[in-house]
Scaffold this active site. Structure first.
Site, PDB file in Angstrom:
ATOM      1  N   HIS A 306      46.523  52.024  36.723  1.00 48.68           N
ATOM      2  CA  HIS A 306      45.067  51.970  36.717  1.00 48.68           C
ATOM      3  C   HIS A 306      44.617  50.645  36.157  1.00 48.68           C
ATOM      4  O   HIS A 306      45.234  50.124  35.232  1.00 48.68           O
ATOM      5  CB  HIS A 306      44.477  53.121  35.876  1.00 48.68           C
ATOM      6  N   ASP A 363      44.443  60.716  40.632  1.00 47.37           N
ATOM      7  CA  ASP A 363      44.842  61.123  41.982  1.00 47.37           C
ATOM      8  C   ASP A 363      46.238  61.730  42.062  1.00 47.37           C
ATOM      9  O   ASP A 363      46.622  62.236  43.111  1.00 47.37           O
ATOM     10  CB  ASP A 363      44.783  59.911  42.927  1.00 47.37           C
TER      11      ASP A 363
HETATM   12  N1  CMC Z   1      53.802  51.305  41.651  1.00 50.40           N
HETATM   13  C1  CMC Z   1      54.603  50.258  41.349  1.00 50.40           C
HETATM   14  N2  CMC Z   1      54.210  49.167  40.674  1.00 50.40           N
HETATM   15  C2  CMC Z   1      52.925  49.108  40.292  1.00 50.40           C
HETATM   16  C3  CMC Z   1      52.023  50.164  40.551  1.00 50.40           C
HETATM   17  C4  CMC Z   1      52.491  51.283  41.260  1.00 50.40           C
HETATM   18  N3  CMC Z   1      51.684  52.310  41.545  1.00 50.40           N
HETATM   19  N4  CMC Z   1      50.808  49.843  40.048  1.00 50.40           N
HETATM   20  C5  CMC Z   1      50.935  48.633  39.497  1.00 50.40           C
HETATM   21  N5  CMC Z   1      52.220  48.188  39.627  1.00 50.40           N
HETATM   22  C6  CMC Z   1      52.797  46.930  39.093  1.00 50.40           C
HETATM   23  C7  CMC Z   1      52.385  45.727  39.931  1.00 50.40           C
HETATM   24  O1  CMC Z   1      53.334  45.460  40.950  1.00 50.40           O
HETATM   25  C8  CMC Z   1      52.341  44.650  38.880  1.00 50.40           C
HETATM   26  O2  CMC Z   1      53.666  44.275  38.593  1.00 50.40           O
HETATM   27  P1  CMC Z   1      54.004  42.744  38.151  1.00 50.40           P
HETATM   28  O3  CMC Z   1      53.269  42.526  36.869  1.00 50.40           O
HETATM   29  O4  CMC Z   1      55.487  42.720  38.032  1.00 50.40           O
HETATM   30  O5  CMC Z   1      53.499  41.864  39.256  1.00 50.40           O
HETATM   31  C9  CMC Z   1      51.791  45.355  37.645  1.00 50.40           C
HETATM   32  O6  CMC Z   1      52.204  46.726  37.802  1.00 50.40           O
HETATM   33  C10 CMC Z   1      50.271  45.299  37.489  1.00 50.40           C
HETATM   34  O7  CMC Z   1      49.677  45.804  38.676  1.00 50.40           O
HETATM   35  P2  CMC Z   1      48.355  45.234  39.325  1.00 50.40           P
HETATM   36  O8  CMC Z   1      48.381  45.510  40.795  1.00 50.40           O
HETATM   37  O9  CMC Z   1      48.138  43.807  38.904  1.00 50.40           O
HETATM   38  O10 CMC Z   1      47.259  46.109  38.602  1.00 50.40           O
HETATM   39  P3  CMC Z   1      45.777  46.304  39.095  1.00 50.40           P
HETATM   40  O11 CMC Z   1      44.972  46.612  37.906  1.00 50.40           O
HETATM   41  O12 CMC Z   1      45.326  45.159  39.959  1.00 50.40           O
HETATM   42  O13 CMC Z   1      45.874  47.584  40.097  1.00 50.40           O
HETATM   43  C11 CMC Z   1      45.955  49.822  40.864  1.00 50.40           C
HETATM   44  C12 CMC Z   1      45.592  48.877  39.700  1.00 50.40           C
HETATM   45  C13 CMC Z   1      45.403  51.200  40.588  1.00 50.40           C
HETATM   46  C14 CMC Z   1      45.308  49.300  42.182  1.00 50.40           C
HETATM   47  C15 CMC Z   1      47.495  49.851  41.014  1.00 50.40           C
HETATM   48  O14 CMC Z   1      48.079  50.360  39.823  1.00 50.40           O
HETATM   49  C16 CMC Z   1      47.965  50.661  42.212  1.00 50.40           C
HETATM   50  O15 CMC Z   1      48.055  50.112  43.323  1.00 50.40           O
HETATM   51  N6  CMC Z   1      48.254  51.998  42.035  1.00 50.40           N
HETATM   52  C17 CMC Z   1      48.619  52.851  43.131  1.00 50.40           C
HETATM   53  C18 CMC Z   1      47.373  53.300  43.878  1.00 50.40           C
HETATM   54  C19 CMC Z   1      46.590  54.350  43.098  1.00 50.40           C
HETATM   55  O16 CMC Z   1      47.138  55.319  42.589  1.00 50.40           O
HETATM   56  N7  CMC Z   1      45.242  54.166  43.069  1.00 50.40           N
HETATM   57  C20 CMC Z   1      44.338  55.112  42.413  1.00 50.40           C
HETATM   58  C21 CMC Z   1      43.638  54.503  41.212  1.00 50.40           C
HETATM   59  S1  CMC Z   1      42.847  55.754  40.186  1.00 50.40           S
HETATM   60  C22 CMC Z   1      41.596  56.420  41.155  1.00 50.40           C
HETATM   61  C23 CMC Z   1      40.527  55.478  41.479  1.00 50.40           C
HETATM   62  O17 CMC Z   1      39.842  54.982  40.573  1.00 50.40           O
HETATM   63  O18 CMC Z   1      40.346  55.217  42.669  1.00 50.40           O
END
Ligand code: CMC
Length: 427
Positions: A306, A363
């Protein structure tokens, strides 16, 4: 004297006011940054940017706190119903009995949807994704309620809010019935708001609708947990669309589109599809964990991580407990639930996930409950939209009442410098 932050660049010092929120969050007010320094800030994904001041929802990602208008989410999920929470979010206070009664009566009075809207729904193929259908129908509603476009008074605003609170559940239900090939149904004014939504979705043409309290309570709770989450992707979309003074309904339609993506609300559908794929693949959770950690593999563990919560998502905790209770109460044994729990256990002990502070989000378990309630997978994100409706409305209303300026970020241009045009025959 208020605190100031100093920026030093090329020997010059610039001071900017520091703003403090009611929960002591600090922000540097850079409204005059460009006019005094000639520079802008660069923050892709707005990871460090506050787009507004808001009095609606507070969340502390480190401590796992979520509050609507000062009330803890745990307490609201246990003690309030969805309509009360909607009123709270939109108007700022919990309603008393009279206020709640009037709110509900006003909604019931507006709950009809023009028959011609059915023709628009009919034009979609059955295979259309319900989120696309919902977004289109929400936009189409404007044609039948033109007075809800130009909001010039609080009275107009109230009417627009009541209309969409009334008609949205009908659109949600119609979207699902279309997909299932069921005749479109209208609500029943004698039922509660959530019960009516459920009836409109599930009433069979040849059977009387019978209320199931376990199901209605679970749905009520899920809708409350999704009702607002401050400046997330879809809410920011609603606010920015509305900031051009486009009407409420189109702003919501834009928010629905933003919610659809798998990184946002679409994750609930993606989680269930992922769990099903793991089950079909023999239930090997470690294999999928390895895929999620592999930087050469685009696969992400859906329902994990998140932008704001870096400790735990309080909504996920409530939903996990609810999933156990609801499946138990309904006497359903779903192998997908044990796969989810297994995956969570492995992830919570894995250094990749621990180091990056990746925890299950709202989710991760919600789809398991939706599935137990008989809601098709493709409808999960529509249910998220149904829950988020009052939050979007509250945020849009706040933005308009505060008279916020049109949203219009800047950019750092990194393209070609000026160059002469080359005619087609010389390229
Ligand atoms: N699986 C594997 N690795 C992950 C995941 C995941 N679900 N989420 C983040 N990471 C890793 C990412 O690869 C990165 O690694 P590194 O630092 O080595 O490059 C690190 O963790 C930070 O991730 P980020 O993408 O920079 O974080 P963000 O804040 O931009 O993204 C997120 C947040 C929710 C989009 C992401 O965690 C994600 O894609 N999660 C899966 C989709 C999901 O469950 N979304 C629902 C969010 S909650 C409901 C809502 O509000 O909609």
């Amino acid at each position: 004297m208020k605190d100031k932050a100093t920026l030093e660049y090329q020997g010059k010092k610039f001071e900017f006011p520091v703003v403090e929120g009611t929960e002591k969050e600090l922000a540097i007010d850079i409204k005059k940054l460009r006019s005094t320094t000639g520079m802008i800030t660069l923050d892709p994904g707005y990871k460090n940017t506050g787009s507004c001041e808001s009095a609606i929802t507070y969340l502390d990602g480190e401590k796992g706190i979520l509050r609507y208008r000062g009330y803890n989410i745990e307490e609201l999920a246990e003690k309030a119903d969805f309509l009360e929470v909607a009123y709270l979010l939109i108007f700022g206070e919990l309603p008393n009995k009279e206020q709640l009664h009037k709110f509900h009566e006003d909604i019931k009075h507006e709950s009809h949807v023009d028959e011609e809207m059915k023709k628009i729904l009919d034009a979609f193929p059955k295979s259309a994704h319900p989120m696309g259908v919902l977004s289109s129908l929400t936009s189409a509603l404007i044609a039948f309620n033109p007075s809800s476009v130009n909001i010039t008074s609080e009275k107009d605003m109230y009417h627009a809010i009541i209309r969409i609170m009334a008609k949205f559940p009908v659109l949600v239900a119609w979207t699902m019935r279309k997909q299932k090939g069921l005749p479109l149904d209208y609500g029943d004014d004698n039922l509660g708001y959530v019960e009516n939504l459920h009836k409109m979705m599930f009433k069979r043409p040849n059977k009387e609708y019978v209320k199931n309290k376990i199901v209605i309570d679970a749905l009520d709770q899920l809708l409350i947990l999704h009702a607002d989450h401050e400046q997330n992707c879809s809410t920011s979309t609603v606010r920015i669309t509305g900031s051009s003074h486009a009407g409420l309904f189109v702003s919501l339609s834009a928010g629905i589109s933003a919610l659809w993506g798998p990184l946002h609300g679409g994750a609930n559908q993606a989680v269930l599809e992922m769990l099903e794929a793991i089950a079909a693949d023999g239930g090997d959770t470690q294999k999928y964990m390895n895929k999620a950690k592999d930087k050469n593999d685009p696969f992400r563990l859906m329902g994990f991580g998140h932008r704001v919560y870096k400790n735990f998502d309080p909504r996920a905790k409530i939903i996990k407990r609810a999933a156990d209770e609801v499946l138990g109460d309904l006497g359903i044994e779903d192998p997908i639930l044990s796969i989810a729990k297994g995956l969570e256990k492995v992830a919570l002990e894995d250094p990749y996930f621990v180091d990056r502070k990746l925890y299950p989000n709202v989710d991760f378990y919600s789809g398991i409950i939706y599935r137990a309630l008989g809601i098709p997978t493709e409808m999960f994100t529509v249910m998220f939209a149904m829950g988020r409706l009052p939050g979007w409305i509250a945020q849009w209303r706040e933005m308009r009442l505060r008279g916020e300026p049109i949203g219009r970020p800047r950019q750092v241009y990194i393209g070609e410098n000026q160059r002469p045009f080359v005619p087609l025959n010389k390229r």
